[in-house]
Design a protein around this motif. Structure first.
Motif, PDB file in Angstrom:
ATOM      1  N   GLN A 252       0.826  -1.213   0.000  1.00 16.53           N
ATOM      2  CA  GLN A 252       0.000   0.000   0.000  1.00 16.53           C
ATOM      3  C   GLN A 252       0.859   1.262   0.000  1.00 16.53           C
ATOM      4  O   GLN A 252       0.567   2.226  -0.727  1.00 16.53           O
ATOM      5  CB  GLN A 252      -0.914   0.004   1.232  1.00 16.53           C
ATOM      6  CG  GLN A 252      -2.087  -0.941   1.130  1.00 16.53           C
ATOM      7  CD  GLN A 252      -3.050  -0.826   2.310  1.00 16.53           C
ATOM      8  OE1 GLN A 252      -3.600  -1.825   2.772  1.00 16.53           O
ATOM      9  NE2 GLN A 252      -3.250   0.372   2.805  1.00 16.53           N
ATOM     10  N   VAL A 253       1.915   1.282   0.810  1.00 17.02           N
ATOM     11  CA  VAL A 253       2.781   2.461   0.849  1.00 17.02           C
ATOM     12  C   VAL A 253       3.458   2.659  -0.505  1.00 17.02           C
ATOM     13  O   VAL A 253       3.572   3.790  -0.999  1.00 17.02           O
ATOM     14  CB  VAL A 253       3.837   2.325   1.965  1.00 17.02           C
ATOM     15  CG1 VAL A 253       4.785   3.520   1.944  1.00 17.02           C
ATOM     16  CG2 VAL A 253       3.173   2.242   3.331  1.00 17.02           C
ATOM     17  N   LYS A 254       3.900   1.569  -1.127  1.00 21.19           N
ATOM     18  CA  LYS A 254       4.539   1.696  -2.432  1.00 21.19           C
ATOM     19  C   LYS A 254       3.569   2.214  -3.480  1.00 21.19           C
ATOM     20  O   LYS A 254       3.937   3.025  -4.329  1.00 21.19           O
ATOM     21  CB  LYS A 254       5.112   0.336  -2.859  1.00 21.19           C
ATOM     22  CG  LYS A 254       6.329  -0.104  -2.069  1.00 21.19           C
ATOM     23  CD  LYS A 254       7.151  -1.130  -2.797  1.00 21.19           C
ATOM     24  CE  LYS A 254       7.927  -0.527  -3.935  1.00 21.19           C
ATOM     25  NZ  LYS A 254       8.907  -1.459  -4.529  1.00 21.19           N
ATOM     26  N   LYS A 255       2.330   1.739  -3.431  1.00 22.84           N
ATOM     27  CA  LYS A 255       1.321   2.239  -4.370  1.00 22.84           C
ATOM     28  C   LYS A 255       1.098   3.729  -4.180  1.00 22.84           C
ATOM     29  O   LYS A 255       1.010   4.499  -5.151  1.00 22.84           O
ATOM     30  CB  LYS A 255       0.003   1.491  -4.164  1.00 22.84           C
ATOM     31  CG  LYS A 255      -0.060   0.109  -4.781  1.00 22.84           C
ATOM     32  CD  LYS A 255      -1.461  -0.468  -4.611  1.00 22.84           C
ATOM     33  CE  LYS A 255      -1.629  -1.759  -5.386  1.00 22.84           C
ATOM     34  NZ  LYS A 255      -3.006  -2.298  -5.262  1.00 22.84           N
ATOM     35  N   ALA A 256       0.999   4.148  -2.923  1.00 25.38           N
ATOM     36  CA  ALA A 256       0.757   5.567  -2.639  1.00 25.38           C
ATOM     37  C   ALA A 256       1.926   6.428  -3.120  1.00 25.38           C
ATOM     38  O   ALA A 256       1.731   7.478  -3.737  1.00 25.38           O
ATOM     39  CB  ALA A 256       0.529   5.764  -1.143  1.00 25.38           C
ATOM     40  N   ALA A 257       3.154   5.984  -2.844  1.00 24.77           N
ATOM     41  CA  ALA A 257       4.325   6.764  -3.233  1.00 24.77           C
ATOM     42  C   ALA A 257       4.498   6.822  -4.744  1.00 24.77           C
ATOM     43  O   ALA A 257       5.001   7.816  -5.284  1.00 24.77           O
ATOM     44  CB  ALA A 257       5.574   6.168  -2.587  1.00 24.77           C
ATOM     45  N   ALA A 258       4.072   5.770  -5.444  1.00 23.78           N
ATOM     46  CA  ALA A 258       4.215   5.741  -6.899  1.00 23.78           C
ATOM     47  C   ALA A 258       3.217   6.661  -7.594  1.00 23.78           C
ATOM     48  O   ALA A 258       3.495   7.154  -8.689  1.00 23.78           O
ATOM     49  CB  ALA A 258       4.030   4.307  -7.399  1.00 23.78           C
ATOM     50  N   ASN A 259       2.073   6.904  -6.952  1.00 23.44           N
ATOM     51  CA  ASN A 259       1.034   7.757  -7.552  1.00 23.44           C
ATOM     52  C   ASN A 259       0.490   8.718  -6.500  1.00 23.44           C
ATOM     53  O   ASN A 259      -0.675   8.634  -6.085  1.00 23.44           O
ATOM     54  CB  ASN A 259      -0.106   6.897  -8.106  1.00 23.44           C
ATOM     55  CG  ASN A 259       0.351   5.982  -9.223  1.00 23.44           C
ATOM     56  OD1 ASN A 259       0.639   6.432 -10.324  1.00 23.44           O
ATOM     57  ND2 ASN A 259       0.422   4.685  -8.923  1.00 23.44           N
ATOM     58  N   ALA A 303       8.171  11.837   1.001  1.00 20.64           N
ATOM     59  CA  ALA A 303       8.955  12.578   0.012  1.00 20.64           C
ATOM     60  C   ALA A 303       8.141  12.865  -1.243  1.00 20.64           C
ATOM     61  O   ALA A 303       8.351  13.885  -1.912  1.00 20.64           O
ATOM     62  CB  ALA A 303      10.210  11.786  -0.357  1.00 20.64           C
ATOM     63  N   ALA A 304       7.207  11.980  -1.560  1.00 21.40           N
ATOM     64  CA  ALA A 304       6.419  12.139  -2.783  1.00 21.40           C
ATOM     65  C   ALA A 304       5.140  12.933  -2.556  1.00 21.40           C
ATOM     66  O   ALA A 304       4.624  13.571  -3.478  1.00 21.40           O
ATOM     67  CB  ALA A 304       6.059  10.759  -3.340  1.00 21.40           C
ATOM     68  N   ALA A 305       4.606  12.900  -1.326  1.00 23.63           N
ATOM     69  CA  ALA A 305       3.290  13.485  -1.055  1.00 23.63           C
ATOM     70  C   ALA A 305       3.314  15.007  -1.085  1.00 23.63           C
ATOM     71  O   ALA A 305       4.326  15.638  -0.773  1.00 23.63           O
ATOM     72  CB  ALA A 305       2.794  13.011   0.309  1.00 23.63           C
ATOM     73  N   ASN A 306       2.194  15.591  -1.452  1.00 23.20           N
ATOM     74  CA  ASN A 306       2.042  17.044  -1.511  1.00 23.20           C
ATOM     75  C   ASN A 306       1.609  17.554  -0.138  1.00 23.20           C
ATOM     76  O   ASN A 306       0.470  17.988   0.076  1.00 23.20           O
ATOM     77  CB  ASN A 306       1.011  17.416  -2.581  1.00 23.20           C
ATOM     78  CG  ASN A 306       0.964  18.917  -2.814  1.00 23.20           C
ATOM     79  OD1 ASN A 306       1.969  19.604  -2.674  1.00 23.20           O
ATOM     80  ND2 ASN A 306      -0.216  19.414  -3.161  1.00 23.20           N
TER      81      ASN A 306
END
Length: 372
Positions: A252-259, A303-306
């Motif tokens: 789930q974390v990887k999915k969130a960080a990828a998109n 790092a990826a999240a707005n």
């Protein structure tokens, strides 16, 4: 070799218990089975390159099916498994009279050793060198996959479902090691997938097989495949294994960080965070794995999240507390202190950063509060 090695040991005053023996007695001591194993170890230490060349020449000069049989025994020996006759002949695709004769010749030449527990390489160092040679010439994946199938096909349905029976079975424990996603790290993607696919007909009822296959895809492969395999793991009895939950949160974390711009990303990440913290509270004393997943993966989402700097700072305050707890509970675990230092550096950089909004990857407008 024996005379040369004894001469070297004498010049270096390293004869040990052999010092009290005559020259013929010293040579005879190294000709015994125990002595031969000692000889291989000492040769590798003193003449490593020469030993490698000898083992590689010995391996390359074997004709089929001897070479495949020798390779299967070497691989099994890497995992301290004495492989039986039927297993090795199956792993070498040599279940014939010719294969049986080839195996007998290897034993007679003392290239492999027949012990009470099964057939083994004459020394684990030799087994390792043979394995390295197979990796170099591109034949390791095929030999590895055949060995896994040879062991997997001999598991009973009861063993696949009963944890107690599984753990009492030496064969199953080696099968479990062979199919572990970490064991397949050194293979190319297509090779690892072929190894898993080859064993599927025999391990499809084993939830641990699907867990490892899913774990491999989480780390290196396709997230959709990973999700299917983890769901299958639950269906085959893995619903009560906390590792299936941890791996699902990892995905789930990887999915969130990828998109990160996806509307569901924040929910996925927050659910994973809450789930991993729960795993830490319930299993963290016994297992470092939930700590590893949370502390290595959740910062990638941040790092990826707005999110604003202030929002990220709050998240890292929580991660910092968890990292300190992880080191207290699992300070000797490989990599845990590195994770703590990484979290600490990020926390300190955010502590002095100016307030603002923006992700490292993507610029979605997703909200990010504290995980529930």
């Amino acid at each position: 070799d024996i005379e040369g090695l004894l001469g070297l040991l004498e010049r270096q005053n390293q004869l040990g218990f052999l010092a009290s023996k005559t020259a013929p007695e010293r040579a005879q001591a190294l000709r015994t089975e125990t002595g031969r194993l000692l000889l291989v170890a000492m040769l590798m230490a003193t003449q490593g390159r020469d030993l490698r060349e000898k083992v590689e020449d010995e391996f390359s000069q074997l004709a089929q099916p001897q070479r495949s049989i020798y390779a299967a025994i070497a691989l099994a020996s890497q995992y301290r498994y004495g492989i039986n006759r039927d297993e090795v002949l199956h792993a070498a695709d040599a279940l014939t009279a010719v294969g049986a004769t080839a195996l007998e010749r290897l034993v007679k030449r003392q290239l492999v050793v027949a012990k009470r527990g099964g057939l083994e390489s004459r020394h684990r160092m030799v087994a390792e060198l043979v394995t390295q040679r197979m990796r170099a010439d591109g034949t390791l994946a095929g030999a590895y996959g055949r060995l896994l199938v040879a062991l997997a096909m001999r598991q009973s349905p009861a063993e696949l479902k009963d944890p107690g029976l599984r753990q009492r079975s030496r064969r199953y424990r080696v099968t479990q090691t062979l199919m572990n996603h970490r064991s397949l790290d050194g293979f190319r993607m297509r090779e690892a997938r072929a190894i898993y696919s080859g064993a599927e007909p025999y391990l499809s009822q084993d939830y641990h097989y699907w867990l490892q296959r899913g774990s491999f895809e989480v780390r290196r492969g396709d997230r959709d495949r990973a999700e299917r395999y983890l769901l299958r793991s639950r269906a085959e009895g893995g619903d009560n294994d906390f590792r299936v939950d941890v791996e699902t949160y990892y995905l789930q974390v990887k999915k969130a960080a990828a998109n990160p711009a996806d509307g569901a990303a924040v929910t996925l990440a927050d659910e994973a965070y809450a789930g991993l913290v729960h795993m830490i509270d319930t299993r963290g004393q016994q297992s470092a794995y939930p700590f590893h997943v949370l502390l290595s993966q959740y910062p990638k989402w941040l790092a990826a999240a707005n999110l604003t700097v202030g929002e990220k700072r709050l998240k890292f305050e929580d991660l910092r507390r968890l990292a300190n707890r992880a080191v207290r509970q699992h300070g000797n675990d490989a990599g845990m202190q590195d994770l703590q230092r990484s979290i600490e550096r990020e926390y300190l950089s955010l502590a002095v950063a100016k307030t603002g909004r923006g992700g490292g990857r993507g610029r979605g407008r997703s909200r990010g509060g504290r995980p529930s």
